[in-house]
Design a protein around this motif. Structure first.
Motif: not given
Length: 157
Positions: A66, A89-90
């Protein structure tokens, strides 16, 4: 992975990559730690630190994936190190200490800060250059020493 199984899930606290970045308003891309091909890169245009993410953190494979192509500000990286637990997270890195609220450190918008230098081109070992002399600035060694989390007894961890 259960959170209680790991006392710290973050970059190792002794890795101070933010100390190898610049605080240069004219080159904002140098104010960030960049992630590419499983490595973290930090530079101030005088020194360049390249560290394998799996060696400097307890992040798992999916989290390292990621990070690919992302950058986080040196200031956010410094703050994030104060926490025991992070989640990639993204959109960024979510950080939480023992009894603190979650804090999300957003990844940089590369369109606003400019594109990262070609770090591997700088580190290319194929190019051989003859030099009559070479000089070092001692303070640059100190920056490398600090960024890589060295200690006086054992050198680089």
């Amino acid at each position: 992975m259960k959170r209680e199984d790991y006392p710290r899930h973050n970059f190792h606290s002794y890795v101070q990559l933010h100390k190898a970045t610049a605080a240069d308003e004219l080159r904002p891309v140098m104010n960030y730690i960049h992630f590419k091909n499983g490595y973290a890169y930090a530079t101030n245009a005088h020194i360049l630190v390249k560290a394998k993410i799996e060696d400097i953190s307890s992040l798992d494979f999916d989290e390292i994936q990621l990070l690919e192509g992302k950058a986080i500000s040196a200031q956010n990286f410094k703050e994030m190190l104060k926490h025991n637990w992070i989640k990639v997270t993204e959109k960024g890195i979510v950080s939480q200490g023992e009894k603190e609220k979650e804090i999300t450190y957003l990844f940089a918008d590369m369109d606003n800060i400019g594109h990262a230098p070609d770090f591997e081109r700088v580190l290319n070992t194929e190019q051989k250059v003859m030099m009559d002399k070479i000089a070092f600035k001692p303070q640059l060694f100190k920056s490398l020493y600090d960024a890589l989390g060295c200690d006086r007894q054992n050198g680089i961890r």
